[in-house]
Design a protein around this motif. Structure first.
Motif, PDB file in Angstrom:
ATOM      1  N   GLY A 153       0.841  -1.213   0.000  1.00 30.33           N
ATOM      2  CA  GLY A 153       0.000   0.000   0.000  1.00 30.33           C
ATOM      3  C   GLY A 153       0.862   1.243   0.000  1.00 30.33           C
ATOM      4  N   TYR A 195       1.605   4.741   2.614  1.00 35.76           N
ATOM      5  CA  TYR A 195       1.102   6.100   2.684  1.00 35.76           C
ATOM      6  C   TYR A 195       1.868   7.018   3.608  1.00 35.76           C
ATOM      7  CZ  TYR A 195      -1.871   3.766   6.191  1.00 35.76           C
ATOM      8  OH  TYR A 195      -2.365   2.998   7.188  1.00 35.76           O
ATOM      9  N   ILE A 231      -2.897   6.380  -1.734  1.00 37.42           N
ATOM     10  CA  ILE A 231      -1.679   5.681  -1.326  1.00 37.42           C
ATOM     11  C   ILE A 231      -0.770   5.448  -2.531  1.00 37.42           C
ATOM     12  CG2 ILE A 231      -2.813   4.573   0.632  1.00 37.42           C
ATOM     13  CD1 ILE A 231      -2.964   2.009  -1.028  1.00 37.42           C
ATOM     14  N   ALA A 262       0.230   2.717  -3.860  1.00 35.04           N
ATOM     15  CA  ALA A 262      -0.277   1.681  -4.762  1.00 35.04           C
ATOM     16  C   ALA A 262      -1.345   2.214  -5.724  1.00 35.04           C
ATOM     17  CB  ALA A 262      -0.831   0.515  -3.946  1.00 35.04           C
ATOM     18  N   ASP A 263      -2.084   3.240  -5.313  1.00 32.73           N
ATOM     19  CA  ASP A 263      -3.086   3.845  -6.211  1.00 32.73           C
ATOM     20  C   ASP A 263      -2.430   4.546  -7.391  1.00 32.73           C
ATOM     21  OD1 ASP A 263      -5.231   3.178  -4.497  1.00 32.73           O
ATOM     22  OD2 ASP A 263      -4.943   5.005  -3.320  1.00 32.73           O
ATOM     23  N   GLY A 306      -0.577  -3.874  -3.317  1.00 27.29           N
ATOM     24  CA  GLY A 306      -1.181  -3.808  -1.991  1.00 27.29           C
ATOM     25  C   GLY A 306      -1.452  -5.164  -1.361  1.00 27.29           C
ATOM     26  N   TYR A 319      -5.392  -2.969  -1.020  1.00 29.26           N
ATOM     27  CA  TYR A 319      -5.461  -2.182   0.212  1.00 29.26           C
ATOM     28  C   TYR A 319      -6.893  -1.636   0.371  1.00 29.26           C
ATOM     29  CZ  TYR A 319      -4.877   1.564   3.539  1.00 29.26           C
ATOM     30  OH  TYR A 319      -5.033   2.375   4.631  1.00 29.26           O
ATOM     31  N   ARG A 367     -10.711   2.527   3.403  1.00 29.06           N
ATOM     32  CA  ARG A 367     -10.994   3.778   2.681  1.00 29.06           C
ATOM     33  C   ARG A 367     -12.094   4.586   3.379  1.00 29.06           C
ATOM     34  NH1 ARG A 367      -6.995   4.214  -1.468  1.00 29.06           N
ATOM     35  NH2 ARG A 367      -6.650   2.153  -2.306  1.00 29.06           N
ATOM     36  N   TYR A 378      -3.174  -3.086   9.003  1.00 27.82           N
ATOM     37  CA  TYR A 378      -2.447  -2.650   7.808  1.00 27.82           C
ATOM     38  C   TYR A 378      -1.312  -3.640   7.543  1.00 27.82           C
ATOM     39  CZ  TYR A 378       0.503   0.556   4.984  1.00 27.82           C
ATOM     40  OH  TYR A 378       1.275   1.142   4.004  1.00 27.82           O
TER      41      TYR A 378
END
Ligand code: FDA
Length: 515
Positions: A167, A169, A178, A180-181, A211, A405, A408, A455
């Motif tokens: 992930g 952040y 994050i 990974a996005d 993630g 991940y 949210r 996490y």
């Protein structure tokens, strides 16, 4: 042990054959009899708690300088019944990139030589090799542009290999989500030794590696990341409050607004004691409010006066700088020294024995809970750092299934708990671990439930482990749904397709269905 002298010789011979007699591969293989072995083993082992004589050690450490040497290692470890551990930055909370708790013997593939970062300012992208640390990534971006950034963690020695796999952040999470996005392509070596990119691995596997946790689907050798825009001037402040300065009330209040503030504003909390990296945090327990604002000081102060006047932030607390300097300042514990050395250093800023855990909070905790935890922090523990990251903003807009991940919308903030100690005796370690476990059970009613979320990048073996590296779907779901929530089943399906023999595994990886 199981690895006889023959197996070792056979493994080395296999590497020779597979690499077509490429002699350079042997400069990259370390055995315990090699004089550099201890320093190579320790160099990236973040948590010294897992650097004792009792810690299981690898039979080889391979430090590849190119992909073909990784392919050779993947092939030869399977042929000779060895398991592997992949290591990038070595910051795994449980040290799982450096140790294996069960047989067979293991080999560490340490990617620290693969650390190239190539930034393309026109395309606003970069290719980042997995061994590059976050500091190296930020430095490379900052060399090319003052208005581009990447949303990932704050500690400069964390590796992109493990961090993006779980992930990732940091200070830009409310604005851009994050790490990974923001990954758009990757190079991965699979169980068959094939080097794949996004097109050849397919969208399922590409989804899983952003993630789903490291060491599970293959060896990522490089990521292609999307860079995000930041203004040329940002503002930071770090103010610490003791109990007498209303630290408890301010923490309580922050819970209501941290995730609701303008998404350009991130107020991250470090709550604890004796951690030089807390921003002015000394012996007494304090709450520090560490802030990055994507804009100038005047706009920041007007938002603060409007939304969080109780904190009493004044202009003198604030400093305008570039995003890169802000990243340095955070990494250096908010000192005035903005030398880029801190980004490129190999020495971790948190090099103490520690135990970590995580929680996600969906409803503000009552004042009495914060009071109680504050009181317990004053007890007989050496170093405490609870990092509380507010979500909201972009995090609420991204769907739970965008990448594995899942935490949210509806999450107010994440807590990363760390208890740490200097002298690693059995008694000291156990006292600190017990202290943290007792906090964790005390706060259970006041954090996310069914499941209690966690996490994966704050790996915690208290949540459950695989037996002998193999485990049932049912057993793995206990910790799997905490880490991945509704994404767990899809991860198991993908694992079953891409790695049915469970070659990529550790004490807490996702098993294929057959096990
Ligand atoms: P490491 O090399 O130990 O890898 C972690 C896991 O991924 C291991 O299972 C490993 O086998 C696997 N792996 C590593 N490289 C791989 C590759 N190339 N391909 C496939 N698998 C691979 N997190 C966060 O989100 N925000 C933050 O600000 C911080 N800050 C922070 C500070 C400190 C001091 C620590 C110790 C940790 C954090 N973290 C964090 C947590 C961090 O994101 C997490 O530990 C990462 O997994 C670390 O990645 P590394 O590559 O450093 O570790």
């Amino acid at each position: 042990g199981v690895t006889s002298f023959n197996t070792k010789q056979d493994f080395l011979q296999c590497l020779t054959l597979y690499s077509k007699n490429d002699p350079t591969i042997f400069n990259e293989v370390y055995t315990p009899s090699n004089s550099s072995y201890p320093s190579i083993l320790q160099s990236k082992l973040e948590n010294p708690r897992f650097n004792t004589t009792d810690t299981p050690k690898p039979v080889f450490i391979v430090t590849p300088t190119n992909e073909s040497h990784i392919q050779a290692t993947v092939y030869c470890t399977q042929k000779h019944g060895l398991q592997i551990r992949i290591r990038s930055g070595g910051h795994d909370y449980e040290g799982l990139s450096s140790r294996a708790l069960t047989p067979p013997p293991f080999v560490i593939i340490d990617l620290f030589n693969l650390k190239r970062v190539s930034v393309d300012v026109t395309e606003k992208t970069a290719w980042v090799q997995a061994g590059a640390t976050l500091g190296q990534v930020y430095y490379a971006i900052g060399q090319k542009s003052k208005t581009l950034a990447f949303p990932a963690g704050g500690c400069p020695t964390v590796g992109s290999g493990g961090h993006f796999s779980g992930g990732g952040y940091g200070l830009l999470v409310r604005k851009y989500g994050i790490a990974a996005d923001n990954i758009i392509d990757a190079h991965l070596i699979d169980v068959n030794g094939r080097l794949l990119d996004r097109a050849s691995m397919g969208e399922d596997l590409f989804w899983a590696i952003r993630g789903g946790g490291g060491n599970t689907f293959g060896i990522v050798t490089a990521w292609k990341i999307n860079l995000v825009p930041v203004p040329p001037v940002v503002t930071i402040f770090s103010v610490s409050r003791t109990k007498e300065q209303k630290g408890i009330e301010l923490l309580h209040r922050w819970q209501y607004l941290g995730s609701k503030l303008h998404e350009d504003l991130m107020i991250l909390i470090f709550w604890g004691k004796n951690n030089s990296n807390l921003g002015g945090n000394v012996n007494a327990v304090t709450a520090s409010f560490n802030t990055l604002f994507l804009g100038g000081v005047d706009r920041l102060l007007s938002i603060m006066n409007e939304d969080f006047p109780e904190l009493g932030v004044v202009k003198e607390d604030c400093q305008e700088m570039t995003w890169l300097e802000a990243q340095i300042s955070f990494a250096a514990g908010f000192t005035a020294n903005l030398s880029t050395d801190v980004l490129l250093s190999n020495v971790s800023i948190f090099n103490v024995n520690f135990k970590g855990k995580s929680d996600f909070v969906t409803h503000p905790q009552p004042l009495k809970v914060i009071e109680e935890i504050w009181k317990r922090m004053e007890e007989n523990v050496e170093i405490v750092r609870f990092g509380m990251t507010p979500f909201g903003g972009k995090m609420s807009e991204i769907s739970e299934s965008n990448v594995p991940y899942p935490h949210r919308a509806g999450i107010l903030y994440k807590i990363g708990y760390l208890a740490a100690w200097n002298n690693n005796t059995v008694e000291t370690a156990q006292r600190h671990i017990n202290w943290l476990r007792s906090i964790y059970s005390y706060v259970a009613p006041y954090v996310s439930k069914n499941p209690r979320r966690a996490y994966v990048n704050y790996r915690d073996l208290d949540l459950g482990t695989n037996d002998q590296g193999y485990t049932s779907y049912k057993k793995a779901s206990i910790w799997g749904v905490k880490y991945f929530h509704n994404n767990f089943d899809r991860l198991v399906k993908i694992k079953t397709v891409v790695d049915p023999t469970n070659y990529f595994r550790n004490e807490q990886t996702i098993p294929p269905f057959s096990y």
